[in-house]
Structure formats: C-alpha cells, structure tokens
Design a protein around this motif. Structure first.
Motif, PDB file in Angstrom:
ATOM      1  N   THR A 110      48.820 -10.950  27.357  1.00 26.49           N
ATOM      2  CA  THR A 110      48.057 -11.833  28.253  1.00 26.49           C
ATOM      3  C   THR A 110      46.718 -11.166  28.533  1.00 26.49           C
ATOM      4  O   THR A 110      45.547 -11.539  28.697  1.00 26.49           O
ATOM      5  N   LEU A 111      45.975  -9.491  28.078  1.00 27.52           N
ATOM      6  CA  LEU A 111      45.385  -8.783  28.459  1.00 27.52           C
ATOM      7  C   LEU A 111      43.892  -9.302  27.532  1.00 27.52           C
ATOM      8  O   LEU A 111      43.391  -9.461  27.561  1.00 27.52           O
ATOM      9  N   ARG A 112      44.544  -9.326  26.512  1.00 23.39           N
ATOM     10  CA  ARG A 112      43.630  -9.660  25.177  1.00 23.39           C
ATOM     11  C   ARG A 112      42.806 -11.207  25.573  1.00 23.39           C
ATOM     12  O   ARG A 112      41.206 -11.089  25.040  1.00 23.39           O
ATOM     13  N   GLY A 113      43.567 -11.849  26.083  1.00 27.55           N
ATOM     14  CA  GLY A 113      42.619 -13.286  26.196  1.00 27.55           C
ATOM     15  C   GLY A 113      41.125 -12.974  27.603  1.00 27.55           C
ATOM     16  O   GLY A 113      40.395 -13.768  27.393  1.00 27.55           O
ATOM     17  N   TYR A 114      41.829 -11.902  27.918  1.00 25.28           N
ATOM     18  CA  TYR A 114      40.618 -11.907  29.081  1.00 25.28           C
ATOM     19  C   TYR A 114      39.533 -11.386  28.852  1.00 25.28           C
ATOM     20  O   TYR A 114      38.254 -10.756  28.748  1.00 25.28           O
ATOM     21  N   VAL A 115      40.605 -10.084  27.714  1.00 21.56           N
ATOM     22  CA  VAL A 115      38.881  -8.840  27.291  1.00 21.56           C
ATOM     23  C   VAL A 115      38.684  -9.535  26.271  1.00 21.56           C
ATOM     24  O   VAL A 115      37.049  -9.447  25.859  1.00 21.56           O
ATOM     25  N   LEU A 116      38.535 -10.175  25.667  1.00 13.84           N
ATOM     26  CA  LEU A 116      38.165 -10.705  23.948  1.00 13.84           C
ATOM     27  C   LEU A 116      38.094 -12.089  23.934  1.00 13.84           C
ATOM     28  O   LEU A 116      38.870 -12.935  24.722  1.00 13.84           O
ATOM     29  N   ASP A 117      36.754 -12.719  22.873  1.00 21.75           N
ATOM     30  CA  ASP A 117      36.507 -13.839  22.999  1.00 21.75           C
ATOM     31  C   ASP A 117      37.539 -14.484  21.492  1.00 21.75           C
ATOM     32  O   ASP A 117      38.321 -14.037  20.852  1.00 21.75           O
ATOM     33  N   ASP A 118      37.274 -15.319  21.199  1.00 22.81           N
ATOM     34  CA  ASP A 118      38.494 -16.216  19.957  1.00 22.81           C
ATOM     35  C   ASP A 118      38.194 -15.476  19.152  1.00 22.81           C
ATOM     36  O   ASP A 118      38.905 -15.400  18.083  1.00 22.81           O
ATOM     37  N   GLN A 119      36.613 -15.059  18.902  1.00 23.98           N
ATOM     38  CA  GLN A 119      36.043 -14.069  17.218  1.00 23.98           C
ATOM     39  C   GLN A 119      36.932 -12.575  17.387  1.00 23.98           C
ATOM     40  O   GLN A 119      36.611 -11.520  16.529  1.00 23.98           O
ATOM     41  N   ARG A 176      30.389  -4.050  20.291  1.00 25.26           N
ATOM     42  CA  ARG A 176      31.253  -4.927  20.677  1.00 25.26           C
ATOM     43  C   ARG A 176      31.735  -5.861  20.204  1.00 25.26           C
ATOM     44  O   ARG A 176      32.098  -7.180  21.002  1.00 25.26           O
ATOM     45  N   VAL A 177      31.343  -5.908  18.930  1.00 33.69           N
ATOM     46  CA  VAL A 177      31.236  -7.486  17.955  1.00 33.69           C
ATOM     47  C   VAL A 177      33.042  -6.823  16.913  1.00 33.69           C
ATOM     48  O   VAL A 177      33.951  -7.409  17.477  1.00 33.69           O
ATOM     49  N   ARG A 178      33.264  -5.693  16.148  1.00 36.59           N
ATOM     50  CA  ARG A 178      34.566  -4.961  15.655  1.00 36.59           C
ATOM     51  C   ARG A 178      34.716  -4.155  16.538  1.00 36.59           C
ATOM     52  O   ARG A 178      36.049  -3.708  15.662  1.00 36.59           O
ATOM     53  N   LEU A 179      34.195  -3.959  17.322  1.00 32.41           N
ATOM     54  CA  LEU A 179      35.289  -2.624  18.433  1.00 32.41           C
ATOM     55  C   LEU A 179      36.298  -1.282  17.080  1.00 32.41           C
ATOM     56  O   LEU A 179      36.820  -0.953  17.511  1.00 32.41           O
ATOM     57  N   GLY A 180      34.148  -1.000  16.618  1.00 31.25           N
ATOM     58  CA  GLY A 180      34.864  -0.128  15.534  1.00 31.25           C
ATOM     59  C   GLY A 180      34.484   1.536  15.494  1.00 31.25           C
ATOM     60  O   GLY A 180      34.342   2.067  15.217  1.00 31.25           O
ATOM     61  N   ASP A 181      34.243   1.294  17.845  1.00 23.97           N
ATOM     62  CA  ASP A 181      33.601   3.015  17.949  1.00 23.97           C
ATOM     63  C   ASP A 181      34.998   3.584  17.751  1.00 23.97           C
ATOM     64  O   ASP A 181      35.987   3.337  18.463  1.00 23.97           O
ATOM     65  N   PRO A 182      34.589   4.985  17.162  1.00 25.29           N
ATOM     66  CA  PRO A 182      35.797   5.732  16.919  1.00 25.29           C
ATOM     67  C   PRO A 182      36.135   6.400  18.989  1.00 25.29           C
ATOM     68  O   PRO A 182      35.356   6.760  19.661  1.00 25.29           O
ATOM     69  N   VAL A 183      37.532   6.231  18.791  1.00 21.84           N
ATOM     70  CA  VAL A 183      38.267   7.020  19.462  1.00 21.84           C
ATOM     71  C   VAL A 183      38.881   8.180  19.417  1.00 21.84           C
ATOM     72  O   VAL A 183      39.530   8.258  18.378  1.00 21.84           O
ATOM     73  N   GLY A 184      38.935   9.211  20.257  1.00 28.86           N
ATOM     74  CA  GLY A 184      39.625  10.647  19.677  1.00 28.86           C
ATOM     75  C   GLY A 184      40.658  10.827  20.718  1.00 28.86           C
ATOM     76  O   GLY A 184      41.552   9.646  21.470  1.00 28.86           O
ATOM     77  N   PRO A 185      41.464  11.612  20.865  1.00 28.76           N
ATOM     78  CA  PRO A 185      42.881  11.258  20.988  1.00 28.76           C
ATOM     79  C   PRO A 185      43.162  12.006  22.627  1.00 28.76           C
ATOM     80  O   PRO A 185      44.010  12.084  23.120  1.00 28.76           O
ATOM     81  N   ASP A 186      41.954  12.887  23.129  1.00 31.58           N
ATOM     82  CA  ASP A 186      42.467  13.067  24.338  1.00 31.58           C
ATOM     83  C   ASP A 186      41.375  12.082  25.096  1.00 31.58           C
ATOM     84  O   ASP A 186      40.348  12.412  25.824  1.00 31.58           O
ATOM     85  N   ASP A 187      40.394  10.821  24.458  1.00 27.30           N
ATOM     86  CA  ASP A 187      39.608   9.624  25.679  1.00 27.30           C
ATOM     87  C   ASP A 187      40.344   9.275  25.913  1.00 27.30           C
ATOM     88  O   ASP A 187      41.698   9.279  26.321  1.00 27.30           O
TER      89      ASP A 187
END
Length: 96
Positions: free
Chosen positions: A46-55, A74-85
């Motif tokens: 249910t969180l998905r529909g609040y955070v992301l649009d239909d694309q 903000r479109v592909r959400l490709g920002d890298p995240v590390g293990p302690d982020d």
C-alpha cells in the motif's frame, strides 16, 4: 566464531504518512533507491501507491532524501545507496 552482520540501508518514513497508512522504518537490501524502495513495497504494497505514480516515478508531493541530500533521479530512482545510508521519505510541502 562471530556472526557477521551486514549493513543495509535504512528507509525512514516520516510521521506524516502515519495519518494515512502504516509506514514503519525498515532496513532493506538494495544498491539503488529503486531496489531499496522495492524491498519495502514487497512487504508493504500500500505504500507504493502513495510514494510512486503509475509509471514508477516519485509522486510530485513526495520528497526523498538520501543522507540529507535530495534524490536526483525522481523518474528511474537510480540514485545509489550504500549499506549504512539513511533514506528519508516524506510528504513535500507546497503552497505560499
């Protein structure tokens, strides 16, 4: 022998979301923002529909910060995240 604990990113949903749905903090695996969010949505769809649009892009009214810096992709959400982020997801404020 000591067990190894692997560090994983933490996603923190602000209390604003709690008005609408259950959004507890979560530690997840993922190398990108997209992967980390997908891991959360797998257990809380249910969180998905609040955070992301239909694309699959971040909704206009949602802001995401990774370690205090705004997510750039903000479109592909490709920002890298590390293990302690720490990834913060909250409702963006607007108005004047």
């Amino acid at each position: 022998m000591r067990a190894t604990v692997s560090a994983v990113p933490t996603i923190i949903f602000t209390r604003q979301l709690e008005r609408f749905l259950e959004a507890p903090c979560a530690t997840v695996e993922g190398a990108t923002l997209n992967e980390a969010l997908a891991a959360v949505f797998a257990s809380r769809p249910t969180l998905r529909g609040y955070v992301l649009d239909d694309q699959g892009a971040l909704r206009r009214h949602v802001a995401v910060y990774i370690n205090g810096l705004p997510a750039k992709d903000r479109v592909r959400l490709g920002d890298p995240v590390g293990p302690d982020d720490e990834i913060y997801v909250f409702q963006a404020l607007s108005g004047g």
